[in-house]
Scaffold this motif. Sequence first.
Motif, PDB file in Angstrom:
ATOM      1  N   GLU A  59       0.823  -1.200   0.000  1.00  0.00           N
ATOM      2  CA  GLU A  59       0.000   0.000   0.000  1.00  0.00           C
ATOM      3  C   GLU A  59       0.859   1.253   0.000  1.00  0.00           C
ATOM      4  O   GLU A  59       0.588   2.222  -0.697  1.00  0.00           O
ATOM      5  CB  GLU A  59      -0.940  -0.028   1.213  1.00  0.00           C
ATOM      6  N   VAL A  60       1.923   1.215   0.824  1.00  0.00           N
ATOM      7  CA  VAL A  60       2.807   2.369   0.869  1.00  0.00           C
ATOM      8  C   VAL A  60       3.485   2.567  -0.483  1.00  0.00           C
ATOM      9  O   VAL A  60       3.588   3.692  -0.985  1.00  0.00           O
ATOM     10  CB  VAL A  60       3.865   2.185   1.983  1.00  0.00           C
ATOM     11  N   GLU A  62       2.331   1.652  -3.360  1.00  0.00           N
ATOM     12  CA  GLU A  62       1.352   2.132  -4.334  1.00  0.00           C
ATOM     13  C   GLU A  62       1.058   3.614  -4.125  1.00  0.00           C
ATOM     14  O   GLU A  62       0.928   4.373  -5.086  1.00  0.00           O
ATOM     15  CB  GLU A  62       0.054   1.325  -4.238  1.00  0.00           C
ATOM     16  N   ALA A  63       0.970   4.019  -2.853  1.00  0.00           N
ATOM     17  CA  ALA A  63       0.726   5.435  -2.577  1.00  0.00           C
ATOM     18  C   ALA A  63       1.810   6.282  -3.226  1.00  0.00           C
ATOM     19  O   ALA A  63       1.540   7.309  -3.838  1.00  0.00           O
ATOM     20  CB  ALA A  63       0.683   5.675  -1.078  1.00  0.00           C
ATOM     21  N   ARG A 353     -11.373  -0.599   3.665  1.00  0.00           N
ATOM     22  CA  ARG A 353     -12.238  -0.053   4.729  1.00  0.00           C
ATOM     23  C   ARG A 353     -12.521  -1.103   5.788  1.00  0.00           C
ATOM     24  O   ARG A 353     -12.483  -0.831   6.989  1.00  0.00           O
ATOM     25  CB  ARG A 353     -13.569   0.422   4.149  1.00  0.00           C
TER      26      ARG A 353
ATOM     27  N   GLU C 285      -5.242   6.367   5.801  1.00  0.00           N
ATOM     28  CA  GLU C 285      -6.013   6.789   4.628  1.00  0.00           C
ATOM     29  C   GLU C 285      -5.094   7.089   3.454  1.00  0.00           C
ATOM     30  O   GLU C 285      -5.372   6.718   2.319  1.00  0.00           O
ATOM     31  CB  GLU C 285      -6.844   8.038   4.953  1.00  0.00           C
ATOM     32  N   PHE C 286      -3.988   7.741   3.746  1.00  0.00           N
ATOM     33  CA  PHE C 286      -3.083   8.103   2.652  1.00  0.00           C
ATOM     34  C   PHE C 286      -2.358   6.885   2.097  1.00  0.00           C
ATOM     35  O   PHE C 286      -2.301   6.670   0.893  1.00  0.00           O
ATOM     36  CB  PHE C 286      -2.043   9.132   3.130  1.00  0.00           C
ATOM     37  N   PHE C 287      -1.793   6.084   3.005  1.00  0.00           N
ATOM     38  CA  PHE C 287      -0.868   5.062   2.535  1.00  0.00           C
ATOM     39  C   PHE C 287      -1.507   3.680   2.396  1.00  0.00           C
ATOM     40  O   PHE C 287      -1.289   3.012   1.385  1.00  0.00           O
ATOM     41  CB  PHE C 287       0.362   5.012   3.433  1.00  0.00           C
ATOM     42  N   ARG C 290      -4.870   4.409   0.408  1.00  0.00           N
ATOM     43  CA  ARG C 290      -4.573   5.242  -0.760  1.00  0.00           C
ATOM     44  C   ARG C 290      -5.767   6.101  -1.155  1.00  0.00           C
ATOM     45  O   ARG C 290      -6.021   6.329  -2.304  1.00  0.00           O
ATOM     46  CB  ARG C 290      -4.115   4.379  -1.946  1.00  0.00           C
TER      47      ARG C 290
END
Lengths: 362, 384, 324
Positions: A59-60, A62-63, A353, C285-287, C290
């Motif tokens: 996730e990091v 991809e961010a 979520r 939320e950010f990482f 995303r």
Amino acid sequence: MKKLLMLSAALSMGASATLAQETTLNIYNWSDYIAEDTLEKFTAETGIKVVYDVYDSNEVLEAKMLTGNSGYDIVVPTSDFLQRQIAAGVYQPLDKSLLPNLANMDAALMEGAANYDPGNEHAVIYMWGTTGIGYNVDMVAERLGEDYEVNSWDLVFDPETVAKLADCGVSLLDAPTEMIPAAMNYLGLDPRSTDIADFEAGAAHLEKIRDSIRYFHSSQYINDLANGDTCVAVGWSGDVFQAMARAEEAENGVEIGYVIPREGALQWFDMMAIPVDAPNPEAAHKFINFIMDAQITADITNYVWYANANAASMPLVDEEITSDPGIFPTPEAKERLWGATVYDARADRAITRLWTRVKTGQ
Amino acid sequence: MSEQASITESKPPESKPWIDDTQQPFIRIRNITKKFGEFIAVNNVSLDIYRGELFCLLGGSGCGKSTLLRMLSGFETPTSGAIEIDGQDMAGLAPHARPTNMMFQSYALFPHMSVEKNIAYGLHRDGLKRKEVNQRVSEILTLVQLSDFAKRKPSQLSGGQRQRVALARALVKKPKVLLLDEPLAALDKKLREETQFELVNIQETLGVTFIVVTHDQEEAMTLSTRIGVMNAGEIVQIGEPREIYEYPGSRFVADFIGSVNVFEGQVTEEDTDFVIIRSPEIKADIFVSHGVSCTSNQKVAYAIRPEKIRMSLERPKGVKNLLSGTVEEIAYMGNLSVYQVKLATGKIVRVTQPNLVRTDQNSITWEDEVSLTWDGAAGVVLTS
Amino acid sequence: MSGQAKLSEKLPEKSIGRLPFAAPLGGALARLGLGPRALVIAIPTVWLLVFFLIPFVVVAKISLSEVAIARPPYLPLWEWQDGILSLSLNFGNYLFLASDPLYYSAFLESLTIAGFSTLFALLIGYPMAYMIARAPGGMRNILLMLVILPFWSSFLLRVYAWIGILKTNGVINHALMSIGLIDEPIVMMQTDFAVYVGIVYTYLPFMILPLYANLVKLDETLLEAASDLGAGSFTTFLTVTLPLSLPGIFAGSLLVFIPAVGEFVIPALLGGPDTLMIGKVLWNEFFSNRDWPVASAVAIAMLFVLVIPVMLLQKAQQSDGGHS
């Protein structure tokens, strides 16, 4: 003799460095995921300096990729994330003429990876592995009895069992697309389902065991397992083996096991890819080709205890590793492995979520 | 000053307990010494103060007067000696356990509290009922004429008003002894003079014993029943203001209180009812018309106040103490003028003359040759 | 006298002689209507504009957008197509914040943790500040130096040191077990306790320094006066020292509370999954998710929930101070 070798190595390093005019390669890879000398050897061979950063979650990564202008030349996303990021236009196609070592790769595994990257156009397998359970043999035996055989997801997913382990520390990966499907699989659902109702069922089951979980983290468990600070961790195969090696090195009496549970586990591929805005794609190609060298890739596997997809390197990999079913699963175990699913934006949002809800207990 | 003198002097003799052997002192200070490291701030002081007195400790800065006051209030512990107030030994008693209250030089009003809360503070500490607190606060506010300012914060008051709040706050506790540290120092001259009388009036109204520390001799003279003059940690003289002024016991006191001319000399003749001192400084013999306990040839100093010397252009005849000199400086002070007269020996003598008329016609002016003379009883012979 | 007169005649000549550099610049500014005073106001204004207002507008813009797997990971707010400007504002992110109890709880827990941390920092910091303020001169400087000393090492390093101290096989557990006080290690890491320890430890100097600055100014005769009027030392503290140090308490508490509310590193490293703080939610939320639009909405909401009340409070206090 040894001294002489070192001297010549240093000389050649200096010479090639000046030739390459201080080219720099920026690599962003998973933490604890490379041999100690790999980068040195690459620089010695090509004269390209390497800046090496690490992360511990897709996730990091991809961010950063979706933000753009990350400045990295090589990144190593996991297959399912790779596919989605290719769709978002994050990666450039590989110039296969610059990658002669592609011939070393295991055709069957590359075909598996092609499910996510058709024609292997954008990425090459770096390492692959499974998401199983790492555990402290003595602590688990102490709490569940000497006869308890650790071979099932029961260890973490059965609320009663995991509650007995809570006091010595149980951790889950902070990775929604791995943990929720694993729970779905435990419940008898298809782990590859993208049905939100299935996600909800998986998440609901995770909430049942949540009180017994000390933390959700994707790299901390290596040290914690090795030091005996935690006793059970859902983790990536190689990372658990590294914990095992660290405990052995420290001679602290901690004995660690890794198991691919009989209900099955996720099989994943970490893929080397080049972002479209990579400052130095040429050097990036050189690096990918360098990694695909049989000896280099064997060195990495010998160090990080992750399986590679390099057929030519197999004879060079330690027997201890190739024979370990936790790293190279037996054919029967392989049958029960599943590949990662690619989620569209809607499913992705739903699963993240739900994961937030599981993690925070809200 | 004359007004004040009348207050003190109008007191009947029974209000002067210090001359009455049958009276017990209210505050006994016995051989008090305070050392700060090697420095001796207060050196073996003994002092009796009587009920209802307004006693001034007078001295220059660093003389030990404030330290003595702080030992009375309990903020400092004596190195040795004892303090007794109304028969009670003060040793080991914290400030809040003593029958004293202090008015600080800086007033030390609590800036976050209104005037009435400042004043009520001490009463609340005594656990008084709200009703009684309110009543006593309003009484004392009336006394110090601050009833209209009860709700104000100290920062919204003038200097004089703050001084009165500080006084009220200390007095409202009805202490046996009120200690005042330079109570008027922060006020301007005019206000200070007015407040002096107010302070005396309040003290007489309430009958509380006041001990005032001051460096201002005029203030001490105006306020006090008695003055203790301090120097270098010791009390050098205790007496009523007039006594201190007219009969200073030492050169230090003579010098410190008011202005004085000092002539050094040697006793040449000494008898039961007169003494003659020869002073080379003024190249003259000084005639003293009363006996002095001294010996012939003893070195002494003769102190005479400027206002005790008469000055004239003509040379008077048949007088005992006569000097002549030239007027060098004149300082016009309104009510009087100060003249500096230079003698032939070079010695400067200060003389004051009341300005009896409004014009300066016929008066003595610069460079005039003048004669100076005084009565045989006008000065003091100082042997120390 | 004449010498003085000469000197004063000379001075202006000399200073005129030195001015030529400054004069044109001052003249130009003056022509623009910018005196030195305007310049003094302009610099912080520009600073705020560039480093606060513009980023704030960017974040506000993203918060009204929709998430997408793209670069950047959200849809543009406006589109220009066939001569038609279409603007699409998505308030769904804010509605989402309101509908999901996660954010509400995270705000609440952040406020709670920050509030209690501030209280603990105050309870620990006040006596320390008081002691330092009352220490003799030379000692005082040494003590102040010791308070500031931790800033010389990296913040992350210090938090990691706490991991070593608090963890199951850490210093505290080893010590307690070796003296036989406990048989089983106490779990301290990944708990709220560890978060409190981390926050209080990290922000303590921010509490001590303003308190010290306040307490060192405290007029000692006020304490003597209170004592003289019958107050014991505890009453004196409650009725004089404490109320007079309120501005210091307020400043110190704000300096601890505000960064503690938004703290991310400490709950992420020392806290467990139950430690729900807004900084962690934002990061998540950010990482992890995303979801920039939701993350931006959280940030904007946080600004309104926290900063504005604090500003109002400060303003109220200022006007209160103006009265007295």
